[in-house]
Write a protein that holds these residues in place. Sequence first.
Motif, mmCIF file in Angstrom:
data_model
loop_
_atom_site.group_PDB
_atom_site.id
_atom_site.type_symbol
_atom_site.label_atom_id
_atom_site.label_comp_id
_atom_site.label_asym_id
_atom_site.label_seq_id
_atom_site.Cartn_x
_atom_site.Cartn_y
_atom_site.Cartn_z
ATOM 1 N N ASP A 194 36.951 63.437 -45.480
ATOM 2 C CA ASP A 194 36.279 62.165 -45.320
ATOM 3 C C ASP A 194 37.330 61.069 -45.483
ATOM 4 O OD1 ASP A 194 34.785 59.905 -45.517
ATOM 5 O OD2 ASP A 194 33.363 60.673 -47.001
ATOM 6 N N LYS A 210 28.510 66.235 -54.570
ATOM 7 C CA LYS A 210 28.752 67.565 -55.122
ATOM 8 C C LYS A 210 29.017 67.490 -56.629
ATOM 9 C CE LYS A 210 31.458 71.733 -54.413
ATOM 10 N NZ LYS A 210 32.474 72.411 -53.605
ATOM 11 N N ALA A 252 34.028 49.980 -36.881
ATOM 12 C CA ALA A 252 33.783 51.376 -36.525
ATOM 13 C C ALA A 252 33.951 52.213 -37.779
ATOM 14 C CB ALA A 252 34.753 51.826 -35.448
ATOM 15 N N GLU A 253 33.254 51.782 -38.859
ATOM 16 C CA GLU A 253 33.526 52.375 -40.168
ATOM 17 C C GLU A 253 32.841 53.711 -40.406
ATOM 18 O OE1 GLU A 253 31.479 49.984 -39.609
ATOM 19 O OE2 GLU A 253 29.753 50.121 -40.928
ATOM 20 N N SER A 254 31.830 54.056 -39.622
ATOM 21 C CA SER A 254 31.140 55.319 -39.898
ATOM 22 C C SER A 254 30.632 55.952 -38.616
ATOM 23 C CB SER A 254 29.960 55.074 -40.839
ATOM 24 O OG SER A 254 29.002 54.269 -40.192
ATOM 25 N N GLU A 255 30.227 57.218 -38.769
ATOM 26 C CA GLU A 255 29.641 57.965 -37.667
ATOM 27 C C GLU A 255 28.420 57.205 -37.143
ATOM 28 O OE1 GLU A 255 28.219 62.562 -37.449
ATOM 29 O OE2 GLU A 255 29.315 61.933 -39.214
ATOM 30 N N ASP A 273 38.633 59.011 -35.975
ATOM 31 C CA ASP A 273 37.655 58.056 -35.454
ATOM 32 C C ASP A 273 36.691 57.614 -36.533
ATOM 33 O OD1 ASP A 273 38.331 57.636 -32.898
ATOM 34 O OD2 ASP A 273 37.160 59.288 -32.067
ATOM 35 N N GLY A 274 37.128 57.668 -37.774
ATOM 36 C CA GLY A 274 36.251 57.270 -38.864
ATOM 37 C C GLY A 274 35.159 58.273 -39.180
ATOM 38 N N GLN A 275 35.211 59.441 -38.551
ATOM 39 C CA GLN A 275 34.166 60.436 -38.783
ATOM 40 C C GLN A 275 34.613 61.452 -39.835
ATOM 41 O OE1 GLN A 275 31.714 61.249 -35.744
ATOM 42 N NE2 GLN A 275 32.069 59.165 -35.100
ATOM 43 N N ILE A 276 33.647 62.147 -40.394
ATOM 44 C CA ILE A 276 33.960 63.204 -41.352
ATOM 45 C C ILE A 276 34.272 64.479 -40.572
ATOM 46 C CG2 ILE A 276 33.047 64.622 -43.211
ATOM 47 C CD1 ILE A 276 31.357 62.242 -44.046
ATOM 48 N N GLN A 309 26.499 72.459 -51.493
ATOM 49 C CA GLN A 309 27.613 73.324 -51.905
ATOM 50 C C GLN A 309 27.553 73.600 -53.403
ATOM 51 O OE1 GLN A 309 31.236 71.506 -50.581
ATOM 52 N NE2 GLN A 309 30.618 71.504 -48.436
ATOM 53 N N ASN A 342 37.372 58.059 -44.947
ATOM 54 C CA ASN A 342 36.947 56.768 -45.506
ATOM 55 C C ASN A 342 36.893 56.788 -47.027
ATOM 56 O OD1 ASN A 342 36.376 55.979 -42.806
ATOM 57 N ND2 ASN A 342 34.423 57.041 -42.967
ATOM 58 N N ASN A 343 36.578 57.931 -47.596
ATOM 59 C CA ASN A 343 36.315 57.965 -49.039
ATOM 60 C C ASN A 343 37.214 58.889 -49.853
ATOM 61 O OD1 ASN A 343 33.965 56.198 -49.121
ATOM 62 N ND2 ASN A 343 33.015 57.778 -47.866
ATOM 63 N N THR A 353 28.854 59.662 -50.735
ATOM 64 C CA THR A 353 29.902 60.566 -50.238
ATOM 65 C C THR A 353 29.619 62.024 -50.596
ATOM 66 O OG1 THR A 353 31.293 60.504 -52.214
ATOM 67 C CG2 THR A 353 31.624 58.753 -50.612
ATOM 68 N N ARG A 354 30.200 62.923 -49.799
ATOM 69 C CA ARG A 354 30.034 64.359 -50.054
ATOM 70 C C ARG A 354 30.621 64.750 -51.398
ATOM 71 N NH1 ARG A 354 30.939 67.567 -44.331
ATOM 72 N NH2 ARG A 354 29.535 66.222 -43.172
ATOM 73 N N ALA A 355 31.847 64.252 -51.663
ATOM 74 C CA ALA A 355 32.554 64.662 -52.877
ATOM 75 C C ALA A 355 31.768 64.281 -54.122
ATOM 76 C CB ALA A 355 33.940 64.047 -52.915
ATOM 77 N N SER A 358 29.480 54.211 -35.031
ATOM 78 C CA SER A 358 29.968 54.593 -33.697
ATOM 79 C C SER A 358 28.794 54.900 -32.777
ATOM 80 C CB SER A 358 30.862 55.823 -33.787
ATOM 81 O OG SER A 358 31.804 55.668 -34.814
ATOM 82 N N TYR A 411 35.199 74.793 -40.893
ATOM 83 C CA TYR A 411 34.361 75.992 -40.937
ATOM 84 C C TYR A 411 35.164 77.252 -41.241
ATOM 85 C CZ TYR A 411 30.983 72.889 -38.795
ATOM 86 O OH TYR A 411 30.153 71.835 -38.547
ATOM 87 N N THR A 460 34.460 68.275 -40.481
ATOM 88 C CA THR A 460 33.991 69.429 -41.243
ATOM 89 C C THR A 460 34.829 70.655 -40.880
ATOM 90 O OG1 THR A 460 31.794 68.492 -41.146
ATOM 91 C CG2 THR A 460 31.942 70.770 -41.842
ATOM 92 N N ASN A 469 37.669 71.544 -51.284
ATOM 93 C CA ASN A 469 36.507 71.658 -52.156
ATOM 94 C C ASN A 469 35.212 71.266 -51.451
ATOM 95 O OD1 ASN A 469 34.553 70.328 -54.321
ATOM 96 N ND2 ASN A 469 35.690 71.985 -55.259
ATOM 97 N N ILE A 470 35.241 70.173 -50.689
ATOM 98 C CA ILE A 470 33.991 69.774 -50.024
ATOM 99 C C ILE A 470 33.954 70.255 -48.573
ATOM 100 C CG2 ILE A 470 33.430 67.804 -51.492
ATOM 101 C CD1 ILE A 470 34.569 66.023 -49.247
ATOM 102 N N LYS A 471 34.912 71.105 -48.198
ATOM 103 C CA LYS A 471 34.921 71.729 -46.882
ATOM 104 C C LYS A 471 34.895 70.705 -45.757
ATOM 105 C CE LYS A 471 32.654 75.566 -49.009
ATOM 106 N NZ LYS A 471 31.449 76.221 -49.353
ATOM 107 N N SER A 472 35.396 69.534 -46.024
ATOM 108 C CA SER A 472 35.456 68.517 -44.981
ATOM 109 C C SER A 472 36.389 67.403 -45.440
ATOM 110 C CB SER A 472 34.072 67.949 -44.709
ATOM 111 O OG SER A 472 33.477 67.520 -45.899
#
Lengths: 352, 324
Positions: free
Chosen positions: A264, B209, B42-45, A168-171, B239, A266-267, B204-206, B48, A175, A173, A259-262
Amino acid sequence: MNAPVKTPASVAASEPARTPLGALLLQHPLLRPAAALIVLLVLDALLVPGFLRLDVKDGHLYGALVDILNRAAPLMLAALGMTLVIATRGIDISVGAVVALSGTVAAMLVGGATPMLPMPLALGAALGVALLCGLWNGVLVAGIKLQPIVATLILMVAGRGLAQLLTDGQIVTVYYQPFFFMGSGYLFGLPFAVYLVAAVFAVTMLLMKKTALGLFIQSVGINPVAARLAGLRTATLLVFAYVFCSFCAGLAGLLVTSNIKSADANNAGLLLELDAILAVTLGGTSLAGGRFSLVGSMIGALIIQTLTYTIYSLGVPPEVNMVVKSIVVFVVCISQSSEFKQLIARAKRRPA
Amino acid sequence: MTFTRRNFLGAAMLACVASQAFTASTAFAAKPLTIGFSQVGAESEWRSANTASIKDAAKKANVNLKFADAQQQQSNQVKAIRSFIAQRVDVIAFSPVVETGWETVLREAKNAKIPVILTDRAVKVSDPSLYVSFIGSDFVEEGRRAGRWLVDYAKKNPGKQLNIVELQGTTGAAPANDRKKGFAEVIAADPKLKIVRSQTGDFTRAKGKEVMEAFLKSEGKNINVLYAHNDDMAIGAIQAIEEAGLKPGKDIVIVSIDGVRGAFEAMMQGKLNVTIECNPLLGPTLMQTAQAVVAGKPVAQRITVNEGVFPAEVAAKEFPNRKY
């Protein structure tokens, strides 16, 4: 295929008189990429305080060099796969999408604190998806004879779209602790990712050097028709190259996600295919197919990552990042062009 | 703070519904308002949550909502707006995919006498009367809020020089430019606060980090504060800080923007100090504004949504109320 091959330029540059060994070294196709990497590292060592320092933290090595190796790992994997595809005169621009897809599948299956599937199965499923992607690309290129860039363009768009649809375009995560080992765990003081790359590299190298596969792939790249007439199963070889490339991308996706524990969608792996193509090119492999160098591609990937690291640690303003990168890439590529080498050789001879 | 905000919104909505009921019963027949809304995609949280808020608010305000998803394509959005004009909706609202190229279609809407409200993103047009109002976050203000929190923090911990590293958003993106500007403006007043490194982490997260890793190596223990232009980069950086053997939130104070779920989880674990909200829940304000416009009441050309500042201390209490 890594053997030094005399191009007209290197012949011109090395006129007799020199010692054979020195001449051989100077003509070696890996000389320039390796020199570029060393120059970058020396620059860093001079300009960034503590660049070469390695500490031991929590029982593993910690330092800029370790970071570069660790960060380059996904790109090195992608570049390995890309090298074989380019050697067949193809190109695979769906690498980034496969990274996103495999990472997403793994993250979704491993899920929360308790995984949906046992982890090995989840990882297997993610790699399975990557293999299917490769098969799809391979069949489009070898079976339906679409041009590689067009064939893989389809997956480039659809793969990421599918990954976004799944999440759904969400990240997503993750655990579940054991999953983190792959991308951020350490083995004998070095990141696990480095061993993974080394293993894939070693297996590929063995396959290419100790079996005829390397030669076959090369001949498909040089002249697919002649290769087929000579009795090679070109279609199978092409499919193999694309499947291998996607497999490497799938592994890279697992590394990135872990590595980033999730994941993504989109990216993850966005534009990684372009970096991989650049790494292969920097390593001296020609996009025209045929001769290729796996070691060169690894050095190319390290050049790109070292450069990125240099930009971050020198405090280059973000607006200038791209310009700095393109200048370095331009210089390295130009130095490898045979026309340019000839030009230099002529300029050297003239005063004498 | 948030409670008052929520109460305020709730009260405003109630007032709206009440006033609509009142006008409906007195002046007009009970015909619900029709709003045509064209969403970016609907590109991101964040997006939405934005969509959900608009659909939800429409239902609550008894508005007939015609929703169109542009899938990040301006051409789809122009088509949707033209179809809204053809259907003669009461109000057109949209979140423009890009800033430019809207003159023609907005003029068509104006000629058809349908008011246009922009949400979340602005447009560049030569004639400001082409839309009645723009509802959205003030990114510069978000940056200022991050800065103000830090200035307060510095006051509570006096005498200490605070070296800041900044993770910028995607180079050239409006939120990145504005959040940088607002933050720099506020911290300039305090000589103890100094940005020692600033680099893009592409939201972005990556990348967050990766860049933080490099910062930690080149600046070492010199870093006291991390300012991230969004929560995801902060989560990535956390992280990196942990892997460097430091305690995020303690050894390095972390300020970030957005207020997504992950940030609240990090705050509850004590790894993030504060998140500045970037509120996607524009729905109630949109319905309110649309009703005001149709009723002929004056509305402001620029409406800023209410946004909170959530320090770690309130995270656990606020978490169950979060909708995105």
